[in-house]
Structure formats: C-alpha cells, structure tokens
Design a protein around this motif. Structure first.
Motif, PDB file in Angstrom:
ATOM      1  N   HIS A 104     -28.145 -45.153  -4.526  1.00 44.04           N
ATOM      2  CA  HIS A 104     -26.986 -45.991  -4.245  1.00 44.04           C
ATOM      3  C   HIS A 104     -26.943 -47.117  -5.263  1.00 44.04           C
ATOM      4  CE1 HIS A 104     -25.025 -49.529  -2.171  1.00 44.04           C
ATOM      5  NE2 HIS A 104     -24.059 -48.642  -2.203  1.00 44.04           N
ATOM      6  N   ASN A 105     -25.738 -47.377  -5.804  1.00 40.27           N
ATOM      7  CA  ASN A 105     -25.547 -48.489  -6.722  1.00 40.27           C
ATOM      8  C   ASN A 105     -26.543 -48.445  -7.886  1.00 40.27           C
ATOM      9  OD1 ASN A 105     -24.305 -50.782  -7.673  1.00 40.27           O
ATOM     10  ND2 ASN A 105     -25.433 -52.181  -6.337  1.00 40.27           N
ATOM     11  N   SER A 106     -26.743 -47.241  -8.410  1.00 42.23           N
ATOM     12  CA  SER A 106     -27.643 -47.000  -9.548  1.00 42.23           C
ATOM     13  C   SER A 106     -29.111 -47.263  -9.234  1.00 42.23           C
ATOM     14  CB  SER A 106     -27.225 -47.829 -10.775  1.00 42.23           C
ATOM     15  OG  SER A 106     -25.962 -47.407 -11.234  1.00 42.23           O
ATOM     16  N   ARG A 107     -29.457 -47.336  -7.964  1.00 38.35           N
ATOM     17  CA  ARG A 107     -30.850 -47.473  -7.560  1.00 38.35           C
ATOM     18  C   ARG A 107     -31.287 -46.212  -6.823  1.00 38.35           C
ATOM     19  NH1 ARG A 107     -32.976 -50.809 -10.712  1.00 38.35           N
ATOM     20  NH2 ARG A 107     -34.748 -51.031  -9.299  1.00 38.35           N
ATOM     21  N   MET A 108     -32.581 -45.913  -6.888  1.00 37.95           N
ATOM     22  CA  MET A 108     -33.142 -44.739  -6.236  1.00 37.95           C
ATOM     23  C   MET A 108     -34.329 -45.145  -5.380  1.00 37.95           C
ATOM     24  SD  MET A 108     -35.885 -42.449  -6.163  1.00 37.95           S
ATOM     25  CE  MET A 108     -36.750 -42.853  -7.671  1.00 37.95           C
ATOM     26  N   ALA A 109     -34.422 -44.556  -4.198  1.00 38.46           N
ATOM     27  CA  ALA A 109     -35.595 -44.734  -3.343  1.00 38.46           C
ATOM     28  C   ALA A 109     -35.986 -43.367  -2.794  1.00 38.46           C
ATOM     29  CB  ALA A 109     -35.320 -45.712  -2.199  1.00 38.46           C
ATOM     30  N   SER A 110     -37.274 -43.112  -2.719  1.00 38.40           N
ATOM     31  CA  SER A 110     -37.731 -41.823  -2.201  1.00 38.40           C
ATOM     32  C   SER A 110     -39.062 -41.992  -1.488  1.00 38.40           C
ATOM     33  CB  SER A 110     -37.858 -40.781  -3.319  1.00 38.40           C
ATOM     34  OG  SER A 110     -38.840 -41.178  -4.257  1.00 38.40           O
ATOM     35  N   VAL A 111     -39.230 -41.176  -0.460  1.00 40.95           N
ATOM     36  CA  VAL A 111     -40.503 -41.050   0.246  1.00 40.95           C
ATOM     37  C   VAL A 111     -40.936 -39.605   0.084  1.00 40.95           C
ATOM     38  CG1 VAL A 111     -41.685 -41.187   2.463  1.00 40.95           C
ATOM     39  CG2 VAL A 111     -39.913 -42.859   1.888  1.00 40.95           C
ATOM     40  N   VAL A 112     -42.112 -39.406  -0.508  1.00 38.56           N
ATOM     41  CA  VAL A 112     -42.602 -38.062  -0.831  1.00 38.56           C
ATOM     42  C   VAL A 112     -43.955 -37.852  -0.171  1.00 38.56           C
ATOM     43  CG1 VAL A 112     -43.128 -36.439  -2.685  1.00 38.56           C
ATOM     44  CG2 VAL A 112     -41.416 -38.232  -3.060  1.00 38.56           C
ATOM     45  N   TYR A 113     -44.116 -36.733   0.519  1.00 43.17           N
ATOM     46  CA  TYR A 113     -45.386 -36.390   1.167  1.00 43.17           C
ATOM     47  C   TYR A 113     -46.048 -35.274   0.378  1.00 43.17           C
ATOM     48  CZ  TYR A 113     -43.159 -38.889   5.030  1.00 43.17           C
ATOM     49  OH  TYR A 113     -42.528 -39.839   5.796  1.00 43.17           O
ATOM     50  N   ILE A 114     -47.271 -35.523  -0.080  1.00 44.78           N
ATOM     51  CA  ILE A 114     -47.955 -34.548  -0.923  1.00 44.78           C
ATOM     52  C   ILE A 114     -49.323 -34.183  -0.349  1.00 44.78           C
ATOM     53  CG2 ILE A 114     -46.776 -35.367  -2.999  1.00 44.78           C
ATOM     54  CD1 ILE A 114     -49.415 -36.757  -3.791  1.00 44.78           C
ATOM     55  N   THR A 115     -49.808 -33.013  -0.761  1.00 43.28           N
ATOM     56  CA  THR A 115     -51.165 -32.571  -0.454  1.00 43.28           C
ATOM     57  C   THR A 115     -51.783 -32.009  -1.718  1.00 43.28           C
ATOM     58  OG1 THR A 115     -50.360 -30.373   0.190  1.00 43.28           O
ATOM     59  CG2 THR A 115     -50.619 -32.008   1.953  1.00 43.28           C
ATOM     60  N   ASP A 116     -53.082 -31.808  -1.670  1.00 45.24           N
ATOM     61  CA  ASP A 116     -53.770 -31.182  -2.794  1.00 45.24           C
ATOM     62  C   ASP A 116     -53.355 -29.715  -2.873  1.00 45.24           C
ATOM     63  OD1 ASP A 116     -56.176 -31.331  -4.803  1.00 45.24           O
ATOM     64  OD2 ASP A 116     -56.482 -29.506  -3.612  1.00 45.24           O
ATOM     65  N   GLU A 117     -52.997 -29.256  -4.065  1.00 40.55           N
ATOM     66  CA  GLU A 117     -52.515 -27.890  -4.239  1.00 40.55           C
ATOM     67  C   GLU A 117     -53.554 -26.854  -3.847  1.00 40.55           C
ATOM     68  OE1 GLU A 117     -51.661 -25.204  -8.106  1.00 40.55           O
ATOM     69  OE2 GLU A 117     -50.403 -27.011  -7.979  1.00 40.55           O
ATOM     70  N   ALA A 118     -54.830 -27.121  -4.126  1.00 40.75           N
ATOM     71  CA  ALA A 118     -55.894 -26.138  -3.877  1.00 40.75           C
ATOM     72  C   ALA A 118     -56.329 -26.102  -2.421  1.00 40.75           C
ATOM     73  CB  ALA A 118     -57.091 -26.438  -4.773  1.00 40.75           C
ATOM     74  N   THR A 119     -56.418 -27.276  -1.777  1.00 40.65           N
ATOM     75  CA  THR A 119     -56.973 -27.341  -0.424  1.00 40.65           C
ATOM     76  C   THR A 119     -55.928 -27.509   0.670  1.00 40.65           C
ATOM     77  OG1 THR A 119     -57.273 -29.747  -0.488  1.00 40.65           O
ATOM     78  CG2 THR A 119     -59.055 -28.379  -1.388  1.00 40.65           C
ATOM     79  N   GLY A 120     -54.746 -28.012   0.304  1.00 36.70           N
ATOM     80  CA  GLY A 120     -53.725 -28.284   1.309  1.00 36.70           C
ATOM     81  C   GLY A 120     -54.000 -29.542   2.111  1.00 36.70           C
ATOM     82  N   LEU A 121     -54.967 -30.350   1.670  1.00 37.32           N
ATOM     83  CA  LEU A 121     -55.367 -31.565   2.391  1.00 37.32           C
ATOM     84  C   LEU A 121     -54.825 -32.810   1.696  1.00 37.32           C
ATOM     85  CD1 LEU A 121     -59.103 -30.636   3.079  1.00 37.32           C
ATOM     86  CD2 LEU A 121     -57.159 -30.441   4.654  1.00 37.32           C
ATOM     87  N   PRO A 122     -54.803 -33.933   2.390  1.00 41.32           N
ATOM     88  CA  PRO A 122     -54.383 -35.184   1.747  1.00 41.32           C
ATOM     89  C   PRO A 122     -55.306 -35.559   0.597  1.00 41.32           C
ATOM     90  CG  PRO A 122     -54.446 -35.427   4.138  1.00 41.32           C
ATOM     91  CD  PRO A 122     -55.101 -34.118   3.821  1.00 41.32           C
ATOM     92  N   LEU A 123     -54.778 -36.310  -0.352  1.00 49.32           N
ATOM     93  CA  LEU A 123     -55.578 -36.771  -1.483  1.00 49.32           C
ATOM     94  C   LEU A 123     -56.351 -38.014  -1.074  1.00 49.32           C
ATOM     95  CD1 LEU A 123     -53.236 -35.021  -2.712  1.00 49.32           C
ATOM     96  CD2 LEU A 123     -53.450 -36.426  -4.764  1.00 49.32           C
ATOM     97  N   VAL A 145     -45.672 -30.773  -2.903  1.00 51.88           N
ATOM     98  CA  VAL A 145     -44.759 -31.584  -2.103  1.00 51.88           C
ATOM     99  C   VAL A 145     -44.441 -30.823  -0.821  1.00 51.88           C
ATOM    100  CG1 VAL A 145     -42.491 -32.679  -1.978  1.00 51.88           C
ATOM    101  CG2 VAL A 145     -43.757 -32.674  -4.136  1.00 51.88           C
ATOM    102  N   VAL A 146     -44.848 -31.371   0.317  1.00 48.22           N
ATOM    103  CA  VAL A 146     -44.585 -30.711   1.601  1.00 48.22           C
ATOM    104  C   VAL A 146     -43.296 -31.220   2.238  1.00 48.22           C
ATOM    105  CG1 VAL A 146     -47.006 -30.210   2.024  1.00 48.22           C
ATOM    106  CG2 VAL A 146     -46.060 -32.361   2.828  1.00 48.22           C
ATOM    107  N   ALA A 147     -42.866 -32.424   1.892  1.00 46.87           N
ATOM    108  CA  ALA A 147     -41.607 -32.981   2.394  1.00 46.87           C
ATOM    109  C   ALA A 147     -41.234 -34.169   1.522  1.00 46.87           C
ATOM    110  CB  ALA A 147     -41.723 -33.409   3.862  1.00 46.87           C
ATOM    111  N   ALA A 148     -39.958 -34.449   1.463  1.00 48.52           N
ATOM    112  CA  ALA A 148     -39.490 -35.599   0.689  1.00 48.52           C
ATOM    113  C   ALA A 148     -38.050 -35.899   1.058  1.00 48.52           C
ATOM    114  CB  ALA A 148     -39.602 -35.341  -0.815  1.00 48.52           C
ATOM    115  N   GLU A 149     -37.679 -37.147   0.901  1.00 50.17           N
ATOM    116  CA  GLU A 149     -36.278 -37.530   1.046  1.00 50.17           C
ATOM    117  C   GLU A 149     -35.967 -38.539  -0.049  1.00 50.17           C
ATOM    118  OE1 GLU A 149     -32.908 -38.366   4.423  1.00 50.17           O
ATOM    119  OE2 GLU A 149     -34.966 -37.828   4.961  1.00 50.17           O
ATOM    120  N   VAL A 150     -34.819 -38.333  -0.696  1.00 51.09           N
ATOM    121  CA  VAL A 150     -34.421 -39.161  -1.834  1.00 51.09           C
ATOM    122  C   VAL A 150     -33.006 -39.669  -1.592  1.00 51.09           C
ATOM    123  CG1 VAL A 150     -34.079 -39.247  -4.331  1.00 51.09           C
ATOM    124  CG2 VAL A 150     -35.839 -37.737  -3.364  1.00 51.09           C
ATOM    125  N   TRP A 151     -32.823 -40.981  -1.721  1.00 56.55           N
ATOM    126  CA  TRP A 151     -31.498 -41.592  -1.622  1.00 56.55           C
ATOM    127  C   TRP A 151     -31.188 -42.305  -2.932  1.00 56.55           C
ATOM    128  CZ3 TRP A 151     -31.368 -44.532   3.748  1.00 56.55           C
ATOM    129  CH2 TRP A 151     -31.420 -43.582   4.783  1.00 56.55           C
TER     130      TRP A 151
END
Length: 450
Positions: free
Chosen positions: A160-179, A152-158
């Motif tokens: 509210h009212n028992s609901r959750m929304a998140s945007v998570v940016y990930i890369t491959d652990e071995a290469t550091g590149l997008p999947l 996980v290189v970046a993420a934001e989690v909100w």
C-alpha cells in the motif's frame, strides 16, 4: 502484540477476579433474523475485548453483515449478524465456545493455539519484513529464502502506498523443523535486509526473525501502521480508482464527550476487523458502534475516546485518524488480476513462480501463501510493472509456462463492484442518523415500537 496486559500485578489479579465473577456469555440465535445468525456477546468490559471478538469471527471465516456495539461502562454488550462465506446462516454451535474462550481467563492460550489465523510458533520460524515496494521484490525475497535451503510453509504479503509488509513462516528444507541456529538466522536477516533497502528506500526497511506465535493479519496491520504507510506522498500514490476510495468523517460530539467517526466504503471481507485493528493500534477505545454491510457499500459509525477518556482535540489528530483509517481499508484491497496456484508443494516453488512473474514484467501487489498437507494453495494479485492491468494475452502466456492446470485466473468481485448511482449519493443526514439512542433496540434489549 494484539493482546493487552495491565501495567501492575494487582490490576492483573483484579481483572482475573472480575472475569471469574462475570464470565462471558455468548448466545447464538438462528431464529430472530431470516437471513443471518445473531451472535450476542455479554462480558465484563476490558480493553481489547472488541478486537478479540471480531478477530475470532474473522478467523472462523464468518461475514459480519451488521454489528451493534456498546461498552460504555463496566459491561461489554455486542450483537453481530453473521453468515458463512456462502452467505448462509450458521449450522454449527462451536462459535459460541470459541468466543467464550477468547474472552475468558484462558484467552491468551486459546488465541495462540486454536485460533485459525494464528500460526503455532513451535512449528516454524517467523520472518517479518517491511520496506519500499518495487517490481520483482517478492521474487528476490523468495529466491534468497530458497537459496538458504529454507521452505516457506505460509506467508501473507500486503502492499500500500508504495510500501510492503509481509509475514513469512519458514522451516528447514531438510528437516521440516524451525530454524534455531543463530548464525543462520542472522544471515537470513542480513540478506533480506539488503534486498529490502535497495537503493531507493527513503524510509528504513526492517526485518525481524522470531519464534513467537502471531496472527498474520493483525500483525500486518501493526507493521504497516508502524511503517507509516498512511503518510501521503504525491510521488508514490497508488492507482486506486476514486470510486473505491473510502469516505471518512471525524467530528466531535461535544455534548456527550465522544469523537464520532463515520466511514463509508465498498464492502469487503474483514472490513470491521481492519477498522477495529487500526483504532486499537492508535490507542482509541470504542464505546459504541454501528456497522451495516449488506450491499455493495458498507457504513460504519464509531463513538471513540482516548484511553484517558478524552476526545480528539486537534485538527492534526483528526486528519491523522482519517488517513490511518483510509489506509487500513485500502491495504487489503490490492488491485490487479487474481491468480490462484494449486499444485504439489516442493522446495523452491514460490521462488520459481515469482521469478516467472518478474521476468514477464508482472508486479505482485498482494499474496497469500498456504500449505495444506502436501498441496500448495497460493493466491497472487498482479499488475504490470507500472501498476496498470495486465493484458490477458500475457496472463495466458504465463499460465502456459507455469502450467495451465495449476495456475488459474479467479474472477474476484468482492471489492471491485461499483456502487449503484442511488447508493453513491452522499447524504450527511443518512450518514449521521444512527445515534446512541438506538443501541438498546439494536442490542435486542427492547422491542420496536412499529
């Protein structure tokens, strides 16, 4: 997502022609106001212009103290009184160029590649999650991502009212590149959806995987609005105290054909951005607005219409606007103790930290995850599993387990200060006293008569 495209190619070409004939003019004035920098924006009016400008100002980490907005016609004229995050006037002039580019013909490429809040798509894979919030959910999400050898290189989690929304940016652990492996992406999506659904989600959970560039906060507002977090559920009501509840009044101004929306709430960073995002998502057009946020409280007044030019026409719609704007303000104001984690980044760091939170009965109400070079800088707002404040003894025990030098308690008073008794007195006269007649003066086009 946050940009508007005309329906027909001819409309698109006409809009480009208008922009070339009337390029946006942005001036930065450090002389007129003793305690703020004035940013004046004049441009051809098009849908989304206000949101684009406010988004750029927020991405530059500027605080909007006052705003005077007028776009009733073919021209867009706004004045923003801004300071930096320390409350000082601006010392650099690059903000003018940034806003000009955001409104000009190259606006799309500008927002995608240069705006602070936008992540470049070619560097990562984006995961979007929505579902019912519960203690330990974030720990399970990060554990699955780590188990699948993703970082996980970046993420934001909100939440509210028992609901959750998140945007998570990930890369491959071995290469550091997008999947880019479809089978691997499908597996990630399937496992995360299984976690989100659990056995209690009364609404549908959702996961999405993409390589599109996105503005995290803009997207989170859209996701929570689409997830209907504004729906009131007596069983799922949050514990936000009454003094922090926004006051929203919606009335029609029949002689002018507008709907007037007045908001009064504790002042918080990015408050104007949150409100304008929601009005835009609800397909309303802001024609005039006045915003004052110079103390513990902020007041906002908007003159709006539907895209077809009509005002709000039913009580049900009026109530929906009230609930949606309340939700827009409260999403960002998560309760709990603010913890800041600063350490060397490593694979599985988030999974380990959130697991310790879960094992000690903490619930994460909001999270902001960033990576700066080789350093992880993460912010968590935590409560106990029932939503109550966490005892300081528990926090200190968790700090010892994670590391006293890397996990710190931050005193965050930006959205928790109670208003003074004097400012708490509600007055309809004060709330409705700003009217369209003040806009010429507020925009700096005429002088005060006093």
């Amino acid at each position: 997502m946050d940009c508007w495209s005309p329906s027909h190619p001819l409309d698109d070409e006409f809009e480009k022609l208008v922009n070339r004939m009337n390029p946006p003019r942005v001036t930065v004035d450090n002389d007129s106001c003793p305690n703020a920098t004035l940013i004046k924006v004049h441009s051809a009016n098009k849908r989304g212009s206000l949101l684009e400008v406010v988004q750029v100002l927020n991405d530059l980490n500027l605080t909007i103290r006052r705003a005077y907005i007028s776009s009733d016609g073919e021209w867009f004229m706004d004045v923003f009184h801004v300071t930096d995050h320390r409350g000082n006037k601006l010392s650099e002039n690059g903000v003018a160029e940034r806003i000009q580019q955001s409104l000009g013909p190259r606006a799309l490429s500008f927002r995608s590649l240069r705006s602070v809040g936008v992540q470049a798509a070619e560097k990562h894979t984006t995961i979007e999650l929505t579902g019912r919030d519960r203690p330990g959910l974030l720990s399970e999400v990060f554990a699955v991502i780590a188990d699948l050898k993703c970082n996980v290189v970046a993420a934001e989690v909100w939440t509210h009212n028992s609901r959750m929304a998140s945007v998570v940016y990930i890369t491959d652990e071995a290469t550091g590149l997008p999947l880019d492996n479809p089978d691997r992406l499908a597996k990630i999506k399937r496992l995360l959806l299984y976690i989100l659904k659990g056995n209690r989600d009364k609404r549908s959970a959702n996961t999405a995987v993409s390589v599109c560039s996105t503005h995290k906060e803009r997207r989170l507002h859209q996701m929570m609005y689409e997830d209907r977090d504004y729906d009131r559920d007596d069983l799922d009501c949050g514990s936000t105290s009454d003094h922090r509840k926004p006051l929203v009044i919606v009335e029609n101004c029949t002689d002018k054909g507008y709907t007037v929306v007045n908001l009064r709430s504790l002042d918080c960073p990015k408050l104007l951005f949150d409100t304008v995002c929601t009005l835009t998502d609800m397909q309303y057009v802001v024609y005039h607005a006045t915003v004052i946020a110079e103390g513990p409280e902020a007041t906002q007044e908007y003159y709006i219409r539907h895209m077809d030019g009509s005002p709000i026409s039913s009580e049900a719609e009026r109530q929906r606007v009230i609930h949606c704007l309340e939700a827009a303000i409260r999403r960002r104001n998560s309760e709990g103790i603010r913890l800041e984690l600063c350490s060397d980044d490593r694979a599985g760091l988030l999974s380990d930290v959130t697991r310790i939170f879960r094992e000690n009965g903490l619930s994460v109400t909001r999270a902001d995850v960033t990576t700066r070079g080789s350093q992880a800088v993460n912010v968590f707002y935590v409560t106990d599993s029932s939503g109550s404040p966490v005892k300081i003894q528990m926090i200190e025990a968790i700090r010892k387990e994670i590391g006293l030098t890397i996990l710190h308690v931050i005193d965050d008073e930006s959205c928790t200060k109670s208003p003074s008794p004097e400012s708490s007195r509600f007055s309809l006269g004060n709330l409705f006293r700003s009217r369209s007649g003040k806009f010429l003066y507020n925009l700096g086009l005429i002088n005060s008569s006093s």
